[in-house]
Each structure stands twice: as structure tokens, then as C-alpha cells.
Design a protein around this motif. Structure first.
Motif, mmCIF file in Angstrom:
data_model
loop_
_atom_site.group_PDB
_atom_site.id
_atom_site.type_symbol
_atom_site.label_atom_id
_atom_site.label_comp_id
_atom_site.label_asym_id
_atom_site.label_seq_id
_atom_site.Cartn_x
_atom_site.Cartn_y
_atom_site.Cartn_z
ATOM 1 N N LEU B 37 0.820 -1.224 0.000
ATOM 2 C CA LEU B 37 0.000 0.000 0.000
ATOM 3 C C LEU B 37 0.850 1.268 0.000
ATOM 4 O O LEU B 37 0.429 2.300 -0.517
ATOM 5 C CB LEU B 37 -0.908 0.026 1.241
ATOM 6 C CG LEU B 37 -2.141 -0.861 1.231
ATOM 7 C CD1 LEU B 37 -2.823 -0.806 2.595
ATOM 8 C CD2 LEU B 37 -3.103 -0.433 0.143
ATOM 9 N N THR B 42 -4.899 5.600 -3.852
ATOM 10 C CA THR B 42 -6.245 5.196 -4.239
ATOM 11 C C THR B 42 -6.907 6.357 -4.966
ATOM 12 O O THR B 42 -6.962 7.464 -4.459
ATOM 13 C CB THR B 42 -7.079 4.807 -3.006
ATOM 14 O OG1 THR B 42 -6.190 4.279 -2.045
ATOM 15 C CG2 THR B 42 -8.116 3.787 -3.351
ATOM 16 N N ASN B 47 -6.611 1.434 -7.602
ATOM 17 C CA ASN B 47 -5.295 1.569 -6.997
ATOM 18 C C ASN B 47 -4.283 1.943 -8.085
ATOM 19 O O ASN B 47 -4.173 1.260 -9.081
ATOM 20 C CB ASN B 47 -4.867 0.253 -6.357
ATOM 21 C CG ASN B 47 -5.570 0.024 -5.037
ATOM 22 O OD1 ASN B 47 -6.136 0.957 -4.462
ATOM 23 N ND2 ASN B 47 -5.553 -1.202 -4.559
ATOM 24 N N GLY B 261 -2.413 4.905 1.492
ATOM 25 C CA GLY B 261 -1.074 4.739 0.932
ATOM 26 C C GLY B 261 -0.067 5.599 1.666
ATOM 27 O O GLY B 261 1.000 5.134 2.085
ATOM 28 N N SER B 264 0.519 4.327 5.136
ATOM 29 C CA SER B 264 1.357 3.127 5.146
ATOM 30 C C SER B 264 2.826 3.489 5.018
ATOM 31 O O SER B 264 3.690 2.866 5.653
ATOM 32 C CB SER B 264 0.967 2.185 4.005
ATOM 33 O OG SER B 264 -0.326 1.706 4.214
#
Lengths: 276, 290
Positions: B37, B42, B47, B261, B264
Motif C-alpha cells: 500500500l 487510491t 489503486n 497509501g 502506510s
């Protein structure tokens, strides 16, 4: 021998008394604060003795917050988690302590590595998995992922190493299967370790905050730390009297456990650290 | 039937199944997925692979660096104090001539019992700038009002004080366990050779506690970088960003604005830092040992 001067000894005791007061005072103040009205809590100079507002604070709390729901949820989650994690940790810790099998070293290495991994790195995928499983606002969202308890496994393995292998062998000679040996011979001999891990797990889960804050959003699914944290959110009017009664409710069970099981509690912290 | 299934050969694998199913689903998979991720944005429901863009943006973000600086500051100042107090308390409590030893021990361990949220709430009131007992007591000895919650440096110090209160007892237990594994003979030999208490502390106790100190150091590294409840409740990261921590930052981006994202990438950077600091400590302590 060296003679210690009287003053040095006095200083030592005074120091320990001071440290003890600092350690205990916040608890005492919590008890006092829960009996004061909001006006008295914010009074200068601060009050040191108990007031008469406990029941009023309690009624305000109960009428404005789902406190007993939160209590029940915390109790349910912590209890179920504790039983399951102690059992699974014991079973897998025993396996690493007393069996030889393929990839044992590699698997154990992965577990050690996982112990150093901060939980937050898994947080976002965990959130997405929990949503996908329909676990939002459900107790299992808290309980199940936490059962991947690398620390628990490690803890039990360290403790089970000291169980004499003859006990296992005697069970085998009697023709018992391995699962029966674990249940009938290993678990009973490990009771102190099980109790120690159980208490540590319960306390840790009881105070669990970040993950429940994320995944338990509804009023009925909330736990005590999340509820209390919501009550003191910045930018809202805070009823501190009610908050402090809630705080008393949230620490009472832990204090009770500690009073009855103090021995296991301290030995738990001991063996969780140094034997490793 | 059961004895066939749970024979000596199968059992280790069967016993490990429950743990490793959960471990794979909720630790290994999320760890890998989080890594994936961190290279993704997104876009609607799609994605998009963006390479190192998330990392680049995190590392260019001033707030992230501030949050990191805040916890490193707290960590660097607090760790020596924590070690000093834990060793001091443990040495005092370990003395067999100490009267009321169980009682002192109980009191010093007591803060271990309280959870992060509850003790943070209590501390927010004790350190209340206008009505709290701390400023009241400071006032009695002639120290003016300290703005614990609204000035940057006092707010950081408040977080340190709170964490020190909460964790010193816990670490004292660990040091005590370590002390009790040191043989008394060593101290007797030192007595014969005329060593004083300070010499004994630095020549015997501390070197032999090396592993314990390393354990505490690594656990506090992980613990301090991850602080969340205390700054959230005491100061809400403020004033401004003075007590913002990386996990608060992660929480704000991950769950308040759902930038998975980006969050992460934040998580991976924090994890890398924890690993690097832990490795440095392990290396350092291996070098220092004999």
C-alpha cells in the motif's frame, strides 16, 4: 564493616516515602476527585479531602454515557482474549519448547522479529480486513487479531523449557496422545506461568486504546478507555465529576485482580523480561 | 482416532496451526500488504502505483519531521532518567536491611496498574494550569505558574513526567529481577577489598545488568516512539505541534482522512526507525561488553 551514618539512612527513608507518595497520590486524588462537584474540582487551592458528590457524579455519568455497556464490553473482550491467548500461547510455546520439527528455527526467528514490530505497521491493512470481514463494532475485531501474540508465545516457551521432559515421556509411556499430555500433564504444571501471562494479557487488553478507538465506533460497542477518552475530547464541555467516576470504575477491576493475584503479577513482569 | 492424529510426529504441526493461521492473517499479511500500500494511491476505487511518491511526500512533510523530533527529544531526555531511577529504586528496594520493604515495593509498582487513558486524564487535572495541585505546590515554594498544557517545552516535559511516573515502577521490577540473579559473593569480595557503595554500583551491579538495561532500552525505544494516548489526551498534540507524535500523525492521515497509501508509508518509516535504533543499541551493547 563500614558504618553507615544515621543521616544517610534517614535520607534514604525520606526519599522512599516521598517516592511512595508520588506513586500513590494520583490514585488517591482520583478517589477524592470522584466525590467532588465540578466546582470543587476546579477550586484553588485544590481540595485534598473527600466530598459528597459521588452519587451525583455517578448519576450524571450513567445518564449521559453508556458506561455499563463499555464496562461489559471491556470485561467480555479482556476475559475472552485472556483465556484464548493463554491457551494458544501455552500450546504453541510448549511446541517450541519440547518438540523438534522442521523449520523450527526459522519459525521462531519470525516470531522474535514480530515482537519488535510495532503494531501500528499493521494497522491500516488490519482496518481494511476487519471492514471486509464485517467486524466493525464487533468484539472479535479486538480479540482475534490480538491472538497473534508473539510475546505470549515467547513467554510460555521460556517457561515451558524448565518443565522436565520426563513428565512428557511418562505420559507417552502410559499411551496418552500428545494433546492429552498437554491438557493433563503440561497445563497443570504450568499454572503459575499461565496465571502470570493471563494477568498481563488482561491488563494490557483492558487498557487497549488505539485499535478499539479506530474499529469500535458505535456507542454500544465501545470500551472503557475509548469512552473515557471521548468524554474528555477537546472543544467540548467536560463533566469532570462524571469522568472521574468513570475512571474509578475503569481501574477498580485491575486493582481487585492485583490485590488477589499480586504474586503472579510481579512474577509475570519478571519472567517476561529477564529469562528472555 | 485421536491418538493416531496427535502422534508425536504430527503434533507439533497441529499444535502450531491455531497460532500460525491467526499470525499469518493478522500480522504477516498486513505487514506485507502495508508495504504494498505504501507504493499505492487510491484514486476513486482504483489503486494506482505511484512508486516512491508517498515516501517522498512524507519525508518532505514538515509536520512529520516535527512529530519525529518530538518523540526523539522525549526519548533522549527520558531514557537516562528512567534508567537512573529504575536502578536507584531497585538497589534501594533490594537491600535486605530495608524496613517496610514489601510496602515500599508495592507503592513503587502501583502505577503499573493504571491504563494509559485513565492516568492521562488524571494527569491532565493534576497539571491543570490554574487549578492543579502541581502548580499549587510549586507556588508554595515560590515558583510561578508553569503553563504545562499551553507552552511547548513544559508540554513536552509534562509528557515525560507522565511517562516516567507510569513506567518507572515497571522497569524497577525488571531491574530487581536482574539484581537478584547477581551472586552475593561478588559484593562480599568487593567488601573485603574495601570497595565503597559507588564503586560496587559501577564495577559490579551495572556491568552485570547489561542485558537488563539493553532490554529496558529497546522496550522504551519502541514504547516512546509509539506514544499516542498521553499526548492525545493531555495536549491533543499541542500547543501547535509541540507534542504531536508519529502515531498521532499516522492516525490523523490514516483514519481521519483515509489516505491509506500515505499512512502506510508513514508506518514503514516509523518501523524502520525503530529497527535501526534497536539494532544500534544491540550492536553498541555487544561492543561494550567483555
Amino acid at each position: 564493616m563500614i558504618k553507615k551514618s544515621k543521616t544517610l539512612i534517614t535520607v534514604k527513608y525520606l526519599f522512599l516515602i516521598l517516592v511512595s507518595i508520588i506513586s500513590i497520590y494520583p490514585f488517591y486524588w482520583l478517589a477524592v476527585g470522584s466525590t467532588l462537584s465540578n466546582g470543587e474540582i476546579f477550586k484553588f487551592p485544590p481540595k485534598f479531602i473527600f466530598g459528597h458528590h459521588f452519587m451525583i457524579n455517578y448519576n450524571n455519568l450513567v445518564s449521559s454515557q453508556p458506561i455499563w455497556y463499555a464496562f461489559r464490553n471491556s470485561l467480555f473482550i479482556s476475559t475472552v482474549y485472556t483465556v484464548l491467548t493463554v491457551y494458544i500461547s501455552a500450546l504453541s510455546g510448549y511446541t517450541f519448547a519440547k518438540f523438534d520439527f522442521k523449520y523450527k528455527k526459522v519459525l521462531f526467528g519470525i516470531i522474535l522479529l514480530a515482537m519488535m514490530l510495532p503494531m501500528q505497521v499493521t494497522l491500516i491493512p488490519l482496518f481494511r480486513i476487519s471492514i471486509a470481514l464485517g467486524w466493525q463494532n464487533k468484539a472479535q475485531a479486538i480479540i482475534v487479531p490480538a491472538l497473534a501474540n508473539a510475546f505470549g508465545l515467547f513467554f510460555m516457551k521460556q517457561n515451558m523449557l524448565s518443565i522436565p521432559t520426563e513428565i512428557v515421556e511418562s505420559g507417552r509411556v502410559d499411551g496418552a496422545n500428545e494433546l492429552t499430555i498437554f491438557h493433563k500433564l503440561i497445563l497443570p504444571t504450568s499454572l503459575p506461568a499461565l496465571a502470570a501471562l493471563g494477568i498481563l494479557s488482561f491488563i494490557q487488553q483492558w487498557g487497549n486504546f488505539l485499535w478499539p478507538l479506530i474499529i469500535l465506533q458505535s456507542n454500544k460497542s465501545t470500551t472503557l478507555p475509548v469512552l473515557l477518552a471521548n468524554m474528555v475530547q477537546k472543544g467540548e464541555v467536560i463533566d469532570y465529576g462524571a469522568v472521574l467516576v468513570g475512571a474509578v470504575i475503569s481501574i477498580l477491576p485491575i486493582l481487585l485482580i492485583f490485590l488477589f493475584l499480586q504474586k503472579y503479577f510481579i512474577s509475570g513482569i519478571y519472567s517476561g523480561s529477564v529469562k528472555g | 482416532m485421536l491418538s493416531k492424529l496427535f502422534n508425536k510426529k504430527n503434533s507439533p504441526y497441529l499444535f502450531l496451526i491455531p497460532f500460525f493461521i491467526i499470525f499469518s492473517m493478522f500480522v504477516i499479511y498486513p505487514t506485507i500488504n502495508s508495504f504494498y500500500l505504501s507504493f499505492i494511491r487510491t484514486n476513486g476505487s482504483k489503486n494506482v502505483f505511484v512508486g516512491l511518491l508517498n515516501y517522498k511526500q512524507v519525508l518532505e512533510n514538515k509536520e512529520f519531521w516535527i512529530s519525529l523530533y518530538n518523540v526523539l527529544f522525549i526519548y533522549v531526555v527520558r531514557l537516562p532518567i528512567l534508567l537512573f531511577l529504575a536502578i536507584l529504586f531497585a538497589v534501594l528496594l533490594n537491600s535486605p536491611t530495608l524496613k517496610f520493604r514489601p510496602l515500599f515495593r508495592l507503592f513503587i509498582f502501583f502505577p503499573v496498574l493504571i491504563d494509559m487513558v485513565t492516568y492521562s486524564i488524571i494527569f491532565s487535572l493534576l497539571f491543570n494550569e490554574n487549578f492543579g495541585i502541581i502548580n499549587y505546590l510549586l507556588g508554595l515554594i515560590g515558583i510561578g505558574k508553569i503553563y504545562w498544557l499551553s507552552k511547548a517545552i513544559p508540554a513536552k516535559i509534562l509528557i515525560m513526567i507522565a511517562m516516567t511516573w507510569r513506567w518507572t515502577g515497571y522497569n524497577t521490577i525488571i531491574v530487581l529481577a536482574g539484581l537478584q540473579s547477581i551472586s552475593n559473593d561478588l559484593y562480599e569480595v568487593a567488601d573485603i577489598e574495601g570497595a565503597g557503595p559507588i564503586a560496587k554500583l559501577f564495577k559490579i551491579t551495572i556491568p552485570l545488568l547489561k542485558n537488563v538495561i539493553l532490554f529496558i532500552t529497546i522496550m522504551s525505544t519502541i514504547g516512546t516512539i509509539q506514544i499516542f494516548a498521553e499526548p492525545t489526551i493531555l495536549t491533543d498534540g499541542g500547543p501547535g505541534t509541540a507534542t504531536l507524535t508519529p502515531i498521532m500523525y499516522l492516525y490523523r492521515y490514516g483514519f481521519n482522512s483515509f489516505k491509506f497509501g500515505y499512512a502506510s508509508a508513514v508506518a514503514y518509516i516509523i518501523t524502520s526507525i525503530i529497527f535501526i535504533i534497536s539494532l544500534i543499541h544491540i550492536k553498541f551493547s555487544a561492543k561494550g561488553g567483555d
